[in-house]
Enzyme design. Structure first.
Site, PDB file in Angstrom:
ATOM      1  N   LYS A  82       0.810  -1.222   0.000  1.00 51.32           N
ATOM      2  CA  LYS A  82       0.000   0.000   0.000  1.00 51.32           C
ATOM      3  C   LYS A  82       0.846   1.277   0.000  1.00 51.32           C
ATOM      4  O   LYS A  82       0.459   2.272  -0.609  1.00 51.32           O
ATOM      5  CB  LYS A  82      -0.967  -0.002   1.186  1.00 51.32           C
ATOM      6  N   GLY A 133      -4.804   0.726  18.323  1.00 50.44           N
ATOM      7  CA  GLY A 133      -3.811   0.528  17.275  1.00 50.44           C
ATOM      8  C   GLY A 133      -3.517   1.839  16.571  1.00 50.44           C
ATOM      9  O   GLY A 133      -4.365   2.740  16.518  1.00 50.44           O
TER      10      GLY A 133
END
Length: 271
Positions: free
Chosen positions: A66, A127
Site C-alpha cells: 500500500k 492501534g
C-alpha cells in the site's frame, strides 16, 4: 470491451476480492474481469505497470504494497494523502495513475450499517498502524464527537492524534487507561489473528458499547469474544469492512454503487 481489474498482494491466494468484484459486476450488469496477481516483494511497481500496459484499468492493493502504491501515483485523494497509503489505483484517460484509500470508508459504512448514525459518538481506536491511520478521517467526517487513540507504543498514537488534530477532537491515551467508557471500540490491530487481545481496560466497555474488530473469521474473533464477556452490547467483525471498501473501489472505477448486503451474506455463509 471487457475492462480488466485486479488485486495485487503478497501473499494473495487467500484474497476474497475477485469473488466480491465478480458478484458486484453481476449485480450491476458491468462487463469486467477481476483477478488476483501475486507481485514479487521487490517488484510491485514493475508488475503493476505491466498490468497497465496489458489494458489494466484499475487495481486494489493489499499487504505489503500500500505504501509503494502511494509512491507511484501521479494524483492522490485527500484521504490517500492523509492515510499515507493507497488501496485503490485508477488508470486515468491520460495514462496518469490516481490513488485512493477506501479502507476507512468501508469501516464507516459497515459501522453505519450496524449502528445507524455515528454522529456524537465517543470512539476508542485501538492501534496506530496503517489500518488505524486510514480510518481516522472517515470517522471524523462521519460526525463522531471524539476519537481517542491507544497503542502499545503510545508515541505512535500521539503522532496519529497530532496528524489529524485539525480535523476534529482527536487525543492519544495510554493503552491501559481506566475510568473512561466508549460508545464504540474499534480494534485495528491484528491481535485476533494470533488469538490475543489488546491490553485495554475492561471498564472501557459498558452495556451500551459496540465493539468492532477489523479481523474476521468463521468463529468470533478473540477480541470480540473478550468484549462480549465484558458485557458489550454488540460485537461486529471486519468482513463488512472488507466488502464495504471493495464497494467504494468499484464505485470509483465504474461510477455505480453496488449493494453490499447480498455479497456479505454469501461470503459469511462461505467462511
Amino acid at each position: 470491451m471487457t475492462e480488466r481489474y485486479a488485486v495485487f498482494g503478497n501473499p494473495i491466494g487467500h484474497s476474497k476480492s475477485p469473488a466480491i468484484h465478480s458478484m458486484f459486476a453481476t449485480e450491476t450488469a458491468q462487463s469486467l474481469t477481476y483477478e488476483a496477481i501475486l507481485a514479487p516483494i521487490d517488484a510491485f511497481e514493475a508488475t503493476f505497470k505491466e498490468f497497465v500496459t496489458n489494458k489494466g484499468y484499475g487495481a486494489n492493493v493489499t499487504v505489503p504494497f500500500k505504501e509503494q502504491a502511494f509512491a507511484l501515483c501521479d494524483e492522490l485523494s485527500e484521504q490517500a494523502k492523509l492515510a499515507g497509503a493507497v488501496n485503490t489505483l485508477s488508470v486515468l484517460a491520460d495514462g496518469k495513475i490516481r490513488g485512493d484509500n477506501t479502507d476507512g470508508l468501508g469501516l464507516v459504512a459497515d459501522l453505519q450499517r450496524n449502528l445507524g448514525s455515528l454522529t456524537g459518538l465517543k470512539v476508542l481506536l485501538v492501534g496506530a498502524g496503517g489500518a488505524a491511520r486510514g480510518s481516522v478521517l472517515p470517522l471524523l467526517q462521519a460526525g463522531i464527537a471524539k476519537l481517542s487513540i491507544v497503542n502499545r507504543t503510545q508515541a505512535k498514537a500521539e503522532i496519529l492524534a497530532e496528524l489529524f488534530s485539525s480535523y476534529g477532537d482527536v487525543v492519544s491515551l495510554p493503552i491501559s487507561h481506566t475510568g473512561k467508557s466508549y460508545d464504540v471500540i474499534i480494534n485495528s490491530t491484528s491481535s485476533s489473528l494470533s488469538g490475543e487481545v489488546p491490553n485495554i481496560s475492561s471498564d472501557s466497555i459498558t452495556s451500551q458499547t459496540v465493539c468492532y474488530d477489523m479481523m474476521y473469521g468463521k468463529e468470533p474473533t478473540s477480541f470480540n469474544v473478550w468484549a462480549k464477556a465484558q458485557g458489550a452490547k454488540q460485537t461486529v467483525d471486519g468482513l463488512g469492512m472488507l466488502v464495504g471498501q471493495a464497494a467504494e473501489s468499484f464505485n470509483i472505477w465504474r461510477k455505480v454503487r453496488p449493494s453490499v448486503e447480498p455479497v456479505l451474506t454469501q461470503l459469511r455463509a462461505e467462511l
